[in-house]
Design a protein around this motif. Structure first.
Motif, short mmCIF file in Angstrom:
data_model
loop_
_atom_site.label_atom_id
_atom_site.label_comp_id
_atom_site.label_asym_id
_atom_site.label_seq_id
_atom_site.Cartn_x
_atom_site.Cartn_y
_atom_site.Cartn_z
N LYS A 1 32.89 52.00 36.66
CA LYS A 1 31.62 51.33 36.23
C LYS A 1 31.91 50.41 34.94
O LYS A 1 31.63 49.24 35.12
CB LYS A 1 30.74 52.43 35.86
CG LYS A 1 29.32 51.78 35.46
CD LYS A 1 28.30 52.81 35.02
CE LYS A 1 26.94 52.00 34.60
NZ LYS A 1 25.90 53.07 34.17
N GLU A 2 32.72 51.10 34.12
CA GLU A 2 32.99 50.03 32.75
C GLU A 2 33.81 49.05 33.28
O GLU A 2 33.57 47.75 32.73
CB GLU A 2 33.77 51.08 31.84
CG GLU A 2 32.56 51.93 31.05
CD GLU A 2 32.14 52.99 31.71
OE1 GLU A 2 33.12 53.44 32.70
OE2 GLU A 2 30.98 53.46 31.55
N GLY A 3 34.96 49.19 34.24
CA GLY A 3 35.75 48.38 34.59
C GLY A 3 34.95 47.13 35.36
O GLY A 3 35.24 45.80 35.19
N LEU A 4 34.00 47.43 36.13
CA LEU A 4 33.24 46.67 37.02
C LEU A 4 32.43 45.67 36.13
O LEU A 4 32.33 44.49 36.17
CB LEU A 4 32.31 47.31 38.03
CG LEU A 4 31.84 46.47 39.07
CD1 LEU A 4 32.53 45.49 39.66
CD2 LEU A 4 30.65 47.24 40.15
N LEU A 5 31.77 46.34 35.10
CA LEU A 5 30.87 45.79 34.06
C LEU A 5 31.80 44.43 33.37
O LEU A 5 31.48 43.45 33.18
CB LEU A 5 30.37 46.77 33.09
CG LEU A 5 29.06 45.94 32.26
CD1 LEU A 5 28.18 45.64 33.18
CD2 LEU A 5 28.69 47.20 31.18
N LEU A 6 32.88 45.15 32.82
CA LEU A 6 33.99 44.31 32.17
C LEU A 6 34.13 42.87 33.07
O LEU A 6 34.52 41.79 32.48
CB LEU A 6 35.07 45.07 31.71
CG LEU A 6 35.98 44.18 30.74
CD1 LEU A 6 35.51 43.50 29.44
CD2 LEU A 6 37.24 45.10 30.29
N TRP A 7 34.32 43.19 34.24
CA TRP A 7 35.10 42.21 35.10
C TRP A 7 33.89 41.17 35.12
O TRP A 7 34.20 39.84 35.07
CB TRP A 7 35.30 42.73 36.43
CG TRP A 7 35.69 41.54 37.36
CD1 TRP A 7 36.85 41.06 37.46
CD2 TRP A 7 35.02 41.09 38.58
NE1 TRP A 7 36.83 40.20 38.63
CE2 TRP A 7 35.77 40.31 39.22
CE3 TRP A 7 33.56 41.62 39.05
CZ2 TRP A 7 35.22 39.44 40.20
CZ3 TRP A 7 32.99 40.80 40.05
CH2 TRP A 7 33.82 39.69 40.80
N CYS A 8 32.54 41.69 35.31
CA CYS A 8 31.51 40.89 35.59
C CYS A 8 31.49 40.05 34.06
O CYS A 8 30.94 38.80 34.34
CB CYS A 8 30.03 41.62 35.65
SG CYS A 8 30.30 42.41 37.34
N GLN A 9 31.37 40.51 33.17
CA GLN A 9 31.28 39.90 31.85
C GLN A 9 32.37 38.60 31.34
O GLN A 9 32.06 37.64 31.02
CB GLN A 9 31.28 40.87 30.59
CG GLN A 9 30.21 41.87 30.49
CD GLN A 9 30.37 43.06 29.39
OE1 GLN A 9 31.42 43.25 29.25
NE2 GLN A 9 29.15 43.52 29.28
N ARG A 10 33.63 39.01 31.96
CA ARG A 10 34.71 38.35 31.81
C ARG A 10 34.35 36.90 32.72
O ARG A 10 34.49 35.77 32.18
CB ARG A 10 35.86 38.83 32.33
CG ARG A 10 36.54 39.78 31.52
CD ARG A 10 37.34 38.81 30.38
NE ARG A 10 37.78 39.56 29.07
CZ ARG A 10 38.69 40.39 29.00
NH1 ARG A 10 39.50 40.73 30.01
NH2 ARG A 10 38.93 41.12 28.08
N LYS A 11 34.01 37.34 33.88
CA LYS A 11 33.84 36.27 35.02
C LYS A 11 32.71 35.31 34.63
O LYS A 11 32.57 34.15 34.74
CB LYS A 11 33.52 36.76 36.24
CG LYS A 11 34.79 37.49 36.90
CD LYS A 11 36.14 36.44 36.77
CE LYS A 11 37.48 37.02 37.17
NZ LYS A 11 38.59 36.32 37.13
N THR A 12 31.41 35.95 33.79
CA THR A 12 30.33 34.99 33.52
C THR A 12 30.27 34.59 32.37
O THR A 12 29.33 33.79 31.92
CB THR A 12 28.96 35.79 33.88
OG1 THR A 12 29.11 36.98 33.08
CG2 THR A 12 29.03 36.61 35.25
N ALA A 13 31.15 34.75 31.37
CA ALA A 13 31.44 34.36 30.21
C ALA A 13 31.22 33.04 29.77
O ALA A 13 30.58 32.73 28.83
CB ALA A 13 32.63 35.02 29.28
N PRO A 14 31.59 32.08 30.57
CA PRO A 14 31.45 30.65 30.34
C PRO A 14 29.79 30.09 30.58
O PRO A 14 29.55 29.11 30.10
CB PRO A 14 32.47 29.92 31.23
CG PRO A 14 33.34 31.16 31.82
CD PRO A 14 32.40 32.34 31.95
N TYR A 15 29.18 31.18 31.24
CA TYR A 15 27.92 30.52 31.54
C TYR A 15 26.96 30.92 30.53
O TYR A 15 26.51 32.09 30.23
CB TYR A 15 27.46 31.12 32.96
CG TYR A 15 28.39 30.86 34.05
CD1 TYR A 15 28.14 29.81 34.83
CD2 TYR A 15 29.61 31.39 34.30
CE1 TYR A 15 29.06 29.29 35.75
CE2 TYR A 15 30.62 30.96 35.23
CZ TYR A 15 30.19 29.94 35.82
OH TYR A 15 31.00 29.45 37.01
#
Length: 851
Positions: A142-156
């Motif tokens: 779960k934490e990995g998936l959340l971190l992945w989402c945060q990383r990918k959406t950071a520029p927005y």
């Protein structure tokens, strides 16, 4: 609702969790159904109702097989409750075997259609197979998936993912995830935060249409729920993770394939270049050899000197670039073989007739033809010079003789004795005797003329026909004079018998005049005689004026005209001798000039050759040091070229002056040319060897110390310091390194195997380059056919074949077309139209089968 224990996200241990919204119609029910179908469709089936369709355990087992890629035990096909329970248990046992502790989930409840239990079980499967293995920088599940989402959406800026519920309500996070990976699919700037339903539906539709992710959530539900269901959102988002990380894997696979193809394409270019260069060079050799073998002599010195001029041109202008080409060809060949070895490819075998050995044989044939050519030219020029000289001598002697015989026939036919007195007759007889002794004296000259004509014939003089005609005429006339003289003598003697009176004075006169006339003619002849000399010594022994002083004044006065004609010829002769003397002095100057230059250039070339040999064998410092040292040498060699040009100019002057020998030096121009060409070739080859050693060292991570060790053991066995090991030297080296290549059947077989690796072209020599390659062959990490096959399998979505469309989608255009042009059609049972066989293609890249 009741309480159900679920494994928590990211943990194998079960923890209590309340399942609030039961039933297939709830948010997770809808999502889970869609998630299951996204996998089941790969097996060609679907579920309609999540509570009902897993009850017999069959689709449940199928779902697990699809998502795990493993086989489960064979299901029972009976319709009875016990069969269903057994099938569900097989599924639950499989889940448990993956390290998941199932708490409170029993097969009976699933078979009975218990909605909470069924959803709980599906969530367990989603967690284990879609979420648990997610790993992003040390965090997982779960934490990995959340971190992945945060990383990918950071520029927005307008997206802030903190959880799997309210952070997703406005739909922007879903759109941002898609836009980040596939910007062409979403017009992100047009989305508004205050229109969540539009945003959500846009993301769901794009994902379904372009990313193959089924719609698992309902936009209205999300917007109208204070806190959307976390499990439903996680399930849906995990599908994005897997879709995009699959793309990541495909990208990695494509990169590996591109890298391998680029190596192959570069090697193919090098092979084509080699073939082209080899063809051109062999064609030039083929054209040039007949020209050098053509030894048909020309008629004149001028024509032969033109041939010599052409040959000088060939050696100075036409051949040197070809020497460079041949050297470049060998260098390209060695570099290509090094690159092939380093990239785990089979050695390059040039096409029939273009092997390095073919080029060397052709080149030897060329040099063989060239060898005697210049010598032949010079001998021919010498022969023609002698011929010209002889022909001129013939013409002079013939002219003098013809002048002497002029009017003699008429004189002998004259019947003056018929009206003569006795004293006239006596005088005529004495005069005739004097003529006879004169005639006898001329016999010698006629013989000389005939001898010269004979020699011209033997030396194959081009104008022999005219010489022979003239000679024949002289001989015929000579015979006629002989018989006329005899007839006149008889007539005179017959008349003398009738007449008695003698005129003593005439006889005295005639007798005195005869020797002088004869002497004078021969002196004039000597003074006009030709001479041919090649040295100062020879010119000094040439005769000047003959025995002039032997005659007394008395004889001179007795001759009409006296010495005047003779006195005119003497200074002319002296001038000719002086001219010849100055010519020979000039020739001597040319000899000394050439030899002093040649005696510097020759030894310089020899010294440089020895020094290069030492640099490449001694290994002082690193390979880079050696390389820069050698390049310095190369520059100094190129800078020395004007000295060679000067020598060529001096050599040209020598040849134009028809000088054939030079005792002041042992170096001929040809010696120096050959030495110079060898020097240029050797320095270029040596530089190339070191560059290839650097390539090998870097590709294999060999340390400087290891390099020194390899060099030391190589040099130890390279007894003749030739820079390469013969088979016996190499065998001794292998034995010292512990290889079993002793002289028995097994040892010989092993040795032959190793030789075929280090000397694929059967040159009979092992270079240092091939030696380090062999010594370090275990250490490299090279791409293999298996790795490339695995990469293609990723691009092909795990199929055993790939299509042109997939190749064009995944690879850059030229690489895709390269593959499409060379891949064979796939013949397996699962083939579809246009299926291509990437396996045989991959093995062919490494020479394991033929492209």
């Amino acid at each position: 609702g009741g309480v159900l224990l679920f494994p928590d996200v990211g943990s194998e241990a079960a923890s209590e969790q309340v399942w609030d919204s039961p039933g297939a119609d709830s948010m997770p029910g809808t999502t889970f159904t869609a998630w299951c179908n996204s996998h089941l469709r790969k097996a060609g089936t679907q579920i309609e109702n999540i509570d009902e369709d897993f009850r017999d355990g069959l689709k449940l087992m199928l779902l697990l097989e699809v998502i795990s890629g493993e086989r489960l035990p064979k299901p029972e096909r009976g319709k009875m409750r016990v069969h269903k329970i057994n099938n569900v248990n097989k599924a639950l046992d499989f889940i448990a075997s993956k390290g998941v502790k199932l708490v409170s989930i029993g097969a009976e409840e699933i078979v009975d259609g218990n909605a909470k239990m069924t959803l709980g079980m599906i969530w367990t499967i989603i967690l284990r197979f879609a979420i648990q293995d997610i790993s992003v920088e040390e965090t997982s599940a779960k934490e990995g998936l959340l971190l992945w989402c945060q990383r990918k959406t950071a520029p927005y800026k307008n997206v802030n993912v903190q959880n799997f519920h309210i952070s997703w309500k406005d739909g922007l996070a879903f759109n941002a995830l898609i836009h980040r990976h596939r910007p062409e699919l979403i017009e992100y700037d047009k989305l508004r935060k205050d229109d969540p339903v539009t945003n959500l539906n846009n993301a769901f539709e794009v994902a379904e249409k372009y990313l193959d992710i089924p719609k698992m959530l309902d936009a209205e539900d999300i917007v109208n729920t204070a806190r959307p269901d976390e499990k439903a959102i996680m399930t849906y988002v995990s599908s994005f993770y897997h879709a995009f990380s699959g793309a990541q894997k495909a990208e990695t696979a494509a990169n590996r394939i591109c890298k391998v193809l680029a190596v192959n394409q570069e090697n193919e270019h090098l092979m084509e270049d080699y073939e082209r260069l080899a063809s051109d060079l062999l064609e030039w050799i083929r054209r040039t050899i007949p020209w050098l073998e053509d030894r048909v002599p020309q008629k004149t010195i001028q024509e032969m000197q033109q041939k010599l001029e052409d040959f000088r041109d060939y050696r100075r202008v036409h051949k040197p670039p070809k020497v460079q080409e041949k050297c470049q060809l060998e260098i390209n060949f060695n570099t290509l073989q090094t690159k092939l070895r380093l990239s785990n490819r089979p050695a390059f075998m040039p096409s029939e007739g273009r092997m390095v050995s073919d080029i060397n044989n052709g080149w030897q044939h060329l040099e063989q033809a060239e060898k005697g050519y210049e010598e032949w030219l010079l001998n021919e020029i010498r022969r023609l010079e002698r011929l010209d000289h002889l022909a001129e001598k013939f013409r002079q002697k013939a002219s003098i003789h013809e002048a002497w015989t002029d009017g003699k026939e008429a004189m002998l036919k004259h019947r003056d004795y018929e009206t003569a007195t006795l004293s006239d007759i006596k005088a005529l007889i004495r005069k005739h005797e004097a003529f006879e002794s004169d005639l006898a004296a001329h016999q010698d000259r006629v013989e000389q003329i005939a001898a010269i004509a004979q020699e011209l014939n033997e030396l194959d003089y081009y104008d022999s026909h005219n010489v022979n005609t003239r000679c024949q005429k002289i001989c015929d006339q000579w015979d006629a004079l002989g018989s006329l003289t005899h007839s006149r003598r008889e007539a005179l003697e017959k008349t003398e018998k009738q007449l008695e009176t003698i005129d003593q004075l005439h006889l005295e006169y005639a007798k005195r005049a005869a020797p002088f006339n004869n002497w004078m003619e021969s002196a004039m002849e000597d003074l006009q005689d030709m001479f041919i000399v090649h040295t100062i010594e020879e010119i000094e022994v040439c005769p000047s004026l003959g025995p002039c002083s032997l005659l007394g004044a008395q004889e001179v006065q007795a001759v009409p005209g006296g010495l005047r004609p003779l006195q005119q010829l003497v200074p002319k002769r002296d001038r000719a001798l002086l001219e010849e003397q100055s010519k020979q002095q000039s020739n001597e100057h040319l000899r000394r000039q050439f030899s002093s230059q040649a005696n510097v250039v020759g030894p310089w070339i020899q010294t440089k050759m020895e020094e290069i040999g030492r640099i490449s064998i001694e290994m002082n410092g690193t390979l880079e040091d050696q390389l820069s040292h050698l390049k310095q040498y190369e520059r100094s060699i190129v800078d020395y070229k004007p000295n060679l040009d000067l020598l060529e100019q001096q050599h040209q002057l020598i040849q134009e002056a028809l000088i054939f020998d030079n005792k002041h030096t042992n170096y001929t121009m040809e010696h120096v040319r050959v030495g110079w060409e060898q020097l240029l070739t050797t320095i270029a080859r040596t530089i190339n060897e070191v560059e290839n050693q650097i390539l090998t060292r870097d590709a294999k991570g060999i340390s400087q110390e290891q390099m020194q060790e390899f060099r030391a053991s190589f040099n130890h066995f390279d007894k003749d310091h030739g820079g390469a090991l013969g088979p016996e030297e190499f065998k001794a080296c292998l034995i010292s390194l512990g290889y079993d290549v002793e002289n028995d059947r097994q040892g010989d077989a092993e040795f032959n195997r190793i030789m075929s690796v280090v000397d694929p072209n059967h040159s009979g020599l092992v270079t240092f380059q091939a030696f380090i390659d062999f010594m370090s062959r275990e250490t490299t990490d090279t791409d293999t056919a298996d790795q490339v096959i695995a990469s293609f399998k990723v691009l092909a979505g795990d199929k055993n074949f790939i299509t042109a469309e997939e190749l064009r989608r995944e690879l850059p255009p030229d690489q895709a077309e390269y593959c499409i042009a060379r891949m064979a059609p796939y013949q397996g049972p699962d083939a579809v139209p246009g299926a291509l066989d990437y396996k045989s293609f991959s093995t062919a890249l490494y020479g394991e089968s033929d492209l």
